[in-house]
Design a protein around this motif. Structure first.
Motif, PDB file in Angstrom:
ATOM      1  N   GLY A   1      20.757  92.340  55.133  1.00 48.23           N
ATOM      2  CA  GLY A   1      20.423  93.675  54.627  1.00 48.23           C
ATOM      3  C   GLY A   1      20.203  93.709  53.127  1.00 48.23           C
ATOM      4  N   ARG A   2      20.799  92.751  52.427  1.00 41.34           N
ATOM      5  CA  ARG A   2      20.636  92.642  50.969  1.00 41.34           C
ATOM      6  C   ARG A   2      19.510  91.676  50.599  1.00 41.34           C
ATOM      7  N   SER A   3      18.768  91.216  51.598  1.00 45.25           N
ATOM      8  CA  SER A   3      17.680  90.230  51.419  1.00 45.25           C
ATOM      9  C   SER A   3      18.197  88.895  50.898  1.00 45.25           C
ATOM     10  N   GLN A   4      19.449  88.594  51.157  1.00 41.57           N
ATOM     11  CA  GLN A   4      20.046  87.293  50.796  1.00 41.57           C
ATOM     12  C   GLN A   4      19.930  86.386  52.031  1.00 41.57           C
ATOM     13  N   PHE A   5      18.693  85.992  52.321  1.00 37.41           N
ATOM     14  CA  PHE A   5      18.399  85.313  53.583  1.00 37.41           C
ATOM     15  C   PHE A   5      19.053  83.941  53.691  1.00 37.41           C
ATOM     16  N   ASP A   6      19.109  83.207  52.595  1.00 38.20           N
ATOM     17  CA  ASP A   6      19.762  81.896  52.646  1.00 38.20           C
ATOM     18  C   ASP A   6      21.257  82.047  52.943  1.00 38.20           C
ATOM     19  N   LEU A   7      21.889  83.011  52.304  1.00 39.40           N
ATOM     20  CA  LEU A   7      23.306  83.260  52.555  1.00 39.40           C
ATOM     21  C   LEU A   7      23.522  83.714  53.999  1.00 39.40           C
ATOM     22  N   ALA A   8      22.661  84.592  54.475  1.00 44.53           N
ATOM     23  CA  ALA A   8      22.781  85.070  55.854  1.00 44.53           C
ATOM     24  C   ALA A   8      22.666  83.908  56.839  1.00 44.53           C
ATOM     25  N   ARG A   9      21.676  83.056  56.620  1.00 45.28           N
ATOM     26  CA  ARG A   9      21.488  81.892  57.503  1.00 45.28           C
ATOM     27  C   ARG A   9      22.698  80.947  57.399  1.00 45.28           C
ATOM     28  N   GLU A  10      23.233  80.776  56.187  1.00 44.54           N
ATOM     29  CA  GLU A  10      24.416  79.928  56.000  1.00 44.54           C
ATOM     30  C   GLU A  10      25.607  80.489  56.783  1.00 44.54           C
ATOM     31  N   HIS A  11      25.808  81.811  56.715  1.00 42.35           N
ATOM     32  CA  HIS A  11      26.889  82.437  57.486  1.00 42.35           C
ATOM     33  C   HIS A  11      26.710  82.149  58.981  1.00 42.35           C
ATOM     34  N   LEU A  12      25.476  82.248  59.469  1.00 35.61           N
ATOM     35  CA  LEU A  12      25.236  82.031  60.894  1.00 35.61           C
ATOM     36  C   LEU A  12      25.463  80.576  61.298  1.00 35.61           C
ATOM     37  N   MET A  13      25.062  79.649  60.450  1.00 33.69           N
ATOM     38  CA  MET A  13      25.287  78.241  60.780  1.00 33.69           C
ATOM     39  C   MET A  13      26.782  77.902  60.762  1.00 33.69           C
ATOM     40  N   ARG A  14      27.515  78.496  59.807  1.00 31.71           N
ATOM     41  CA  ARG A  14      28.965  78.303  59.778  1.00 31.71           C
ATOM     42  C   ARG A  14      29.616  78.946  60.996  1.00 31.71           C
ATOM     43  N   ALA A  15      29.094  80.095  61.422  1.00 34.36           N
ATOM     44  CA  ALA A  15      29.607  80.756  62.627  1.00 34.36           C
ATOM     45  C   ALA A  15      29.376  79.883  63.853  1.00 34.36           C
ATOM     46  N   LEU A  16      28.190  79.317  63.955  1.00 37.81           N
ATOM     47  CA  LEU A  16      27.873  78.449  65.088  1.00 37.81           C
ATOM     48  C   LEU A  16      28.840  77.267  65.128  1.00 37.81           C
ATOM     49  N   SER A  17      29.099  76.685  63.980  1.00 32.09           N
ATOM     50  CA  SER A  17      30.051  75.578  63.888  1.00 32.09           C
ATOM     51  C   SER A  17      31.453  76.027  64.303  1.00 32.09           C
ATOM     52  N   ALA A  18      31.844  77.204  63.872  1.00 31.66           N
ATOM     53  CA  ALA A  18      33.172  77.726  64.229  1.00 31.66           C
ATOM     54  C   ALA A  18      33.281  77.945  65.742  1.00 31.66           C
ATOM     55  N   PHE A  19      32.221  78.478  66.350  1.00 33.91           N
ATOM     56  CA  PHE A  19      32.248  78.701  67.800  1.00 33.91           C
ATOM     57  C   PHE A  19      32.343  77.372  68.552  1.00 33.91           C
ATOM     58  N   GLN A  20      31.656  76.363  68.036  1.00 33.67           N
ATOM     59  CA  GLN A  20      31.746  75.043  68.661  1.00 33.67           C
ATOM     60  C   GLN A  20      33.162  74.486  68.521  1.00 33.67           C
ATOM     61  N   LYS A  21      33.750  74.651  67.347  1.00 30.43           N
ATOM     62  CA  LYS A  21      35.130  74.191  67.125  1.00 30.43           C
ATOM     63  C   LYS A  21      36.096  74.923  68.053  1.00 30.43           C
ATOM     64  N   ALA A  22      35.812  76.194  68.325  1.00 31.34           N
ATOM     65  CA  ALA A  22      36.669  76.993  69.207  1.00 31.34           C
ATOM     66  C   ALA A  22      36.499  76.611  70.673  1.00 31.34           C
ATOM     67  N   GLY A  23      35.468  75.822  70.953  1.00 24.79           N
ATOM     68  CA  GLY A  23      35.230  75.411  72.330  1.00 24.79           C
ATOM     69  C   GLY A  23      34.463  76.414  73.157  1.00 24.79           C
ATOM     70  N   ARG A  24      33.795  77.343  72.492  1.00 21.44           N
ATOM     71  CA  ARG A  24      32.976  78.312  73.225  1.00 21.44           C
ATOM     72  C   ARG A  24      31.811  77.580  73.877  1.00 21.44           C
TER      73      ARG A  24
ATOM     74  N   PRO B   1      39.107  79.720  64.817  1.00 22.78           N
ATOM     75  CA  PRO B   1      37.679  79.557  64.569  1.00 22.78           C
ATOM     76  C   PRO B   1      36.800  80.565  65.320  1.00 22.78           C
ATOM     77  N   ASP B   2      37.244  81.019  66.476  1.00 27.17           N
ATOM     78  CA  ASP B   2      36.443  81.999  67.210  1.00 27.17           C
ATOM     79  C   ASP B   2      36.346  83.308  66.427  1.00 27.17           C
ATOM     80  N   LEU B   3      37.465  83.769  65.908  1.00 24.41           N
ATOM     81  CA  LEU B   3      37.468  84.995  65.114  1.00 24.41           C
ATOM     82  C   LEU B   3      36.692  84.792  63.814  1.00 24.41           C
ATOM     83  N   VAL B   4      36.829  83.639  63.189  1.00 26.20           N
ATOM     84  CA  VAL B   4      36.051  83.334  61.980  1.00 26.20           C
ATOM     85  C   VAL B   4      34.557  83.442  62.297  1.00 26.20           C
ATOM     86  N   GLY B   5      34.143  82.875  63.427  1.00 28.92           N
ATOM     87  CA  GLY B   5      32.732  82.936  63.809  1.00 28.92           C
ATOM     88  C   GLY B   5      32.235  84.354  63.977  1.00 28.92           C
TER      89      GLY B   5
END
Length: 174
Positions: free
Chosen positions: A62-85, A46-50
């Protein structure tokens, strides 16, 4: 392939994606990130996924896909939490600030920059701390908060001088 070999491949693809994005090839970059993400998921890392998702967010932004960008970041945050960061990487909050600015959410961007600065300080990354201080200063200037902007630029300048970061000093002076 052995897990260690696959981890190395995913890490190499992540770094390749960064280079491709910085050299103006976002489509190739995102393809490298997508392959790296699949390998990292297969490895249950999960750390590498994040880390990969944070970089995919930069492509989407960069493509102005702001909802997708925010979704990627929220999934990353979840992955970092799962990794125990204990703390998410500062660039996650920097990316969030960029998206907030793109969407005119300046107060949210200000909070995101503050979290990025706090995170970079916590891990001792002075160069990125200085960069975020300067970016927050630019935001404050845009908001008409000139005294706050000046204080942030001054703090950024002091760190950059301490580090001998002449290129960064040029950015503060712009």
């Amino acid at each position: 392939q052995a897990p260690a070999t696959l981890h190395l491949k995913a890490t190499a693809l992540l770094r390749l994606g960064i280079v491709l994005n910085r050299t103006g090839r976002p489509n190739d970059s995102d393809a490298a990130y997508a392959e790296a993400e699949q390998i990292a998921r297969d490895l249950d890392d999960p750390d590498l996924v994040g880390l990969i998702l944070v970089n995919r967010a930069y492509i989407a932004e960069g493509r102005s896909q702001f909802d997708l960008a925010r979704e990627h970041l929220m999934r990353a945050l979840s992955a970092f939490q799962k990794a125990g960061r204990p703390v998410a990487p500062g660039n996650l909050y920097a990316a969030l600030a960029n998206i907030d600015i793109d969407q005119g959410r300046l107060e949210d961007a200000d909070r995101s920059y503050a979290r990025a600065i706090e995170t970079f300080r916590r891990v001792g990354d002075r160069r990125n701390e200085a960069m975020m201080l300067n970016n927050q200063g630019l935001l404050k200037r845009e908001q008409g908060q000139l005294d706050d902007a000046e204080a942030l630029h001054k703090a950024s300048r002091e760190i950059r001088e301490e580090l001998g970061d002449r290129q960064g000093l040029g950015r503060v002076d712009d």
